[in-house]
Design an enzyme around this catalytic site. Sequence first.
Site, short mmCIF file in Angstrom:
data_model
loop_
_atom_site.label_atom_id
_atom_site.label_comp_id
_atom_site.label_asym_id
_atom_site.label_seq_id
_atom_site.Cartn_x
_atom_site.Cartn_y
_atom_site.Cartn_z
N CYS A 74 0.44 -1.41 -0.02
CA CYS A 74 0.05 -0.16 0.11
C CYS A 74 0.60 1.55 -0.01
O CYS A 74 0.85 2.52 -0.44
CB CYS A 74 -0.96 -0.03 1.42
SG CYS A 74 -2.34 -1.56 1.09
N HIS A 128 -1.38 6.94 1.98
CA HIS A 128 -1.50 5.56 3.32
C HIS A 128 -1.10 6.33 4.47
O HIS A 128 -0.51 7.36 4.67
CB HIS A 128 -0.14 4.61 3.34
CG HIS A 128 -0.51 2.91 4.39
ND1 HIS A 128 0.16 3.09 4.99
CD2 HIS A 128 -1.01 1.92 3.98
CE1 HIS A 128 -0.27 2.26 6.16
NE2 HIS A 128 -0.79 1.93 4.83
#
Length: 566
Positions: A74, A128
Amino acid sequence: MYTCVRTCLLLLALHTLTSEARRKERKNVLFIVADDLRTSLGCYGDSVAKSPNIDQLASKSQVFFNAYAQQAVCAPSRTSMLTSRRPDTTRLYDFKSYWRVHSGNYTTMPQHFKSTGYFTMSVGKVFHPGIASNHTDDYPYSWSIPAYHPASFRFEKEKMCKGDDGKLHANLLCAVNVTEQPGGTLPDMESTDEAVRLLKSRAGDDDSVDVPFFLAVGFHKPHIPFRIPQEYLSLYPIDQMTLAPDPDVPELLPPVAYNPWMDVRKRDDVQKLNISFPYGPIPKDFQLRIRQHYYAAVSYMDAQVGRLLGALDELGLADSTMVVFTSDHGWSLGEHGEWAKYSNFDVATRVPLIFYVPGVTSLSDWFGESTFPFIDVLTQSELSFQNGKVIKNMVELVDVFPTVSYMAGIRAPRPCPDVSLQEELCTEGENLAYTFRHKEKTPDAEAVSFSQYPRPADTPQVDSDLPDLKDIKVMGYSLRTWDYRYTLWLGFNPKTFQVNVSDVHAGELYMLADDPGQDKNIYSGLDHSVMMRKMAGLPHTLSLQTRMNLQLLYLTAGMKTSRTKA
């Protein structure tokens, strides 16, 4: 009859002029990013997936069929996509640093739009969260207002899943009755509500109508745990689910390449299975349930996309707003004996990438029909849509920033110089605007995607999925071309961020025409002597991408010749 023809010609001319004007004016941008979504969508040819709202978007869009993430995890992937810099430039391979401090003060895509007068907004998981975006989602650099995160997300990591014993657990499989969840909601539902509210505020505020907006919406699903409304499981009866076509670890897969899926192993329901580390297979009945829940999570997320696009339509914004839909990376569903992301295989790196550009990919509807009517997947899941224009050559997520900028009507970042650590605004990707103007005719042998993944050792470790920077010893660099996936696992120094091209730990080469699943590694069976001799004379300053491209050409030249003769 003559009057009718004249009217039609006049309307056509007016539409052409309007379309040309629309191409030149700045468009709003709705940027939608899913989490851990592979190309398990109907519009990408997946016959199992039920994704009517995304398919409907695709039918009026340009669909990039072979788009790849730069690292299948991510934080590195999102940072790379939003800065248009590769992980070796952002120097983010884990979750534990902020690129502006750790590498360079790079301009992000929303920051670029903000600097040109756009009102920029973030909902859900776009950057993120945490230190990777300075605990602020890069506000105020990237966003005009603080980023929104759904309050219910804090329950994702708590014991919310009812087990067979009647107690709550932190399970992988977590289909729930939404009315019994805190607040009677789930994170992606909350995010959709907030995104719709923001769209209404931009459409209804007289002071903001003339200010274009950039709204990024990050959905959390189909990321694990599969905490989703239980009714979506009914779309995928367990007796109709199948295992991955290649559920075993390939014999010639280098151990360094294997992803031991630790984040899956840590879930309460998976721990009860007592699976051996690192290769022990998950029992087949549980594999089927994982695949069922993943697809159900995709359909649940599709419903939220449908709600969002339906609101865009109802507010009269569909004709002035470009919609981009993508994911941060894919997710293995048992292929090669692997689960989750954390690898260089297509199932982990390939992502959907869909561009709806009003007046370019789709013409205005003169008869007042809705552009994106909401489709209830629970009752209309069998509806199917034809793709719009499909681009099959390789593209990358670093291409998104320059392409979105150009197609929205603002200046695209220029290509980065060879040494770009001091350049705040430039792109290591490619502006794909030309693909909207020209029909793709043949495979482009020069179109490649470049992905990478770090490892702490040559064999699977408990931290192989996500090693800390200081523990990275090997970096797997992977080229994806039309015909091949070629990967080299090279020695890496985390203190200097330098890769040693002479320190080859392992290699992989897959011929996609004969082996589309990438199960038969032919790297060790090839004669490397010619390639090594030719590479020895090349300058040390040659980029790794160019070096690997040349290696692939040398390695496969004989193969192409022999196949042509045959």
